[in-house]
Design a protein around this motif. Structure first.
Motif, PDB file in Angstrom:
ATOM      1  N   TYR A 112       0.837  -1.207   0.000  1.00  0.00           N
ATOM      2  CA  TYR A 112       0.000   0.000   0.000  1.00  0.00           C
ATOM      3  C   TYR A 112       0.869   1.254   0.000  1.00  0.00           C
ATOM      4  N   ALA A 123       3.790   1.497  -1.356  1.00  0.00           N
ATOM      5  CA  ALA A 123       4.298   1.627  -2.731  1.00  0.00           C
ATOM      6  C   ALA A 123       3.237   2.249  -3.633  1.00  0.00           C
ATOM      7  N   PHE A 124       1.990   1.856  -3.422  1.00  0.00           N
ATOM      8  CA  PHE A 124       0.884   2.411  -4.215  1.00  0.00           C
ATOM      9  C   PHE A 124       0.757   3.925  -3.977  1.00  0.00           C
ATOM     10  N   SER A 145       3.604   5.735  -5.585  1.00  0.00           N
ATOM     11  CA  SER A 145       3.470   5.842  -7.047  1.00  0.00           C
ATOM     12  C   SER A 145       2.486   6.950  -7.415  1.00  0.00           C
TER      13      SER A 145
END
Lengths: 251, 135
Positions: A233, A235-236, A239
């Motif tokens: 999460y 990393a999401f 991004s």
């Protein structure tokens, strides 16, 4: 990746020099000491009381640290004009973001480990046993803290720091809600609310203070799944932050 | 005419992510109690009681006195007074405790799947946002 590591070490050193970190750390430790001095009244075990509220205090501390460390990083870089030369030659935008995030994440993890040690000392001072899962519980709070850190980075690219604080805090509160509670905000559209809730994180995954306080064993595989979930999460969110950052005109 | 080059990773990740999102289970979110298997929920009904009298009681309460015989306030207090639950078991008073992810192994796969979806989305967003900048 060498550039990212170098930049993250620069960030780490810069954050350790700031008074914000030490101020927040002091507040968390004082809060833990205050929690330990509150009598548990009819709760049968004082240790449970201290552990339960102590871990909650550390979790709130993770939120404060995320906001205190990261909310002003990008705005300050932009204001002092150190951002342009950085991303002009040595660093790509994703390297800038990852370097800043890794530096702040290391500082936050170190600070949370210090608060965990503080909680252990408080338990020892009260001659109470230290549960074996206290460190893993702190590790999960660190993962939750990294998710909050990535959220702060996300908001910092298009809002000012004073707006970043309430937005991140609101996401922190919403992520604690169950699906039923979240649907209760707008009961007329349960399908929409359930879909939105799916995109939001489930912070209860990181909460194991109740079983620890009551002496329950937790299966090791659960820790791995919770860590995987939290890192994915984060990393999401990073991004998304990068997508906003890449789209910004910095002139 | 400019040649548009889309990375293979993006071409693979977008349909994979969309497929995952279109799974029925992925479309909406749910609480642990919504998907808990019967044996998990039933454990509160069949949690061992230490009743004074050994008898069957389908509603999870001992019935030394029927609810109708008790005044309202007494019933609230006495409904839990006639029996004890074994410590560390799910019962009508500890549902909140056992309705947490660490205590519900049947939801761990969902957490793992959600993590995979978010990771796939993260990679997709990373590549797509990079492409926009190149233009």
């Amino acid at each position: 990746m060498k550039a990212v590591f170098t930049f993250s070490l620069m960030t780490l050193r810069m954050l350790f020099r700031r008074r914000t970190l030490w101020g927040i750390l002091l507040v968390i430790l004082l809060a833990l000491a205050g929690i330990a001095s509150v009598p548990s009244f009819d709760v049968s075990n004082q240790g449970r009381f201290i552990l339960d509220f102590g871990l909650f205090g550390i979790e709130v501390g993770a939120l404060l640290l995320a906001l205190g460390l990261a909310a002003t990083l990008f705005p300050r870089d932009r204001e002092t004009r150190t951002l342009m030369p950085l991303i002009a030659v040595p660093l790509a935008r994703w390297q800038y973001l990852l370097g800043r995030f890794m530096g702040a994440a290391l500082v936050q993890a170190a600070a949370l480990l210090v608060t965990c040690l503080g909680l252990m000392l408080i338990l020892l001072f009260h001659r109470l046993p230290i549960p074996g899962d206290l460190l893993p519980a702190t590790l999960l709070i660190i993962i939750e803290g990294w998710f909050l850190l990535s959220t702060v980075f996300f908001f910092s690219f298009f809002t000012s720091p004073p707006l970043n604080w309430p937005l991140t805090t609101m996401l922190f509160i919403v992520s604690q809600m169950s699906v039923a509670e979240f649907v209760g905000i707008m009961p007329s559209a349960p399908g929409l609310m359930r879909t939105i809730r799916m995109i939001l994180p489930h912070a209860d995954v990181f909460h194991i203070k109740d079983p620890i306080a009551h002496g329950f064993e937790i299966e090791p595989v659960y820790f791995l799944i919770a860590i995987f979930y939290g890192l994915c999460y984060s990393a999401f969110m990073l991004s998304l932050a990068l997508a906003v950052f890449r789209g910004r005109d910095l002139k | 005419m400019k040649r548009v080059c889309i990375p293979i990773s993006t071409l693979i990740l977008i349909p994979v992510t969309l497929t995952l999102l279109l799974f029925t289970g992925c479309q909406t979110d749910y609480d642990i109690t919504d998907v808990a298997p019967a044996d998990f929920l039933d454990s509160e009904e069949h949690a061992p009681h230490d009743c004074d009298i050994d008898h069957d009681h389908s509603d999870g309460e001992c019935e030394e006195e029927s609810p109708e015989e008790l005044p309202l306030d007494d019933h609230v207090e006495d409904s839990h007074a006639g029996h004890d639950h074994a410590p560390g078991t799910r019962n009508h008073g500890t549902q909140w405790f056992f309705n947490q992810p660490w205590a519900a192994p049947f939801i761990w796969k969902k957490l793992f799947r959600d993590g995979g979806i978010f990771l796939a989305l993260a990679v997709a967003v990373f590549f797509i946002s990079g492409r926009r900048r190149k233009k």
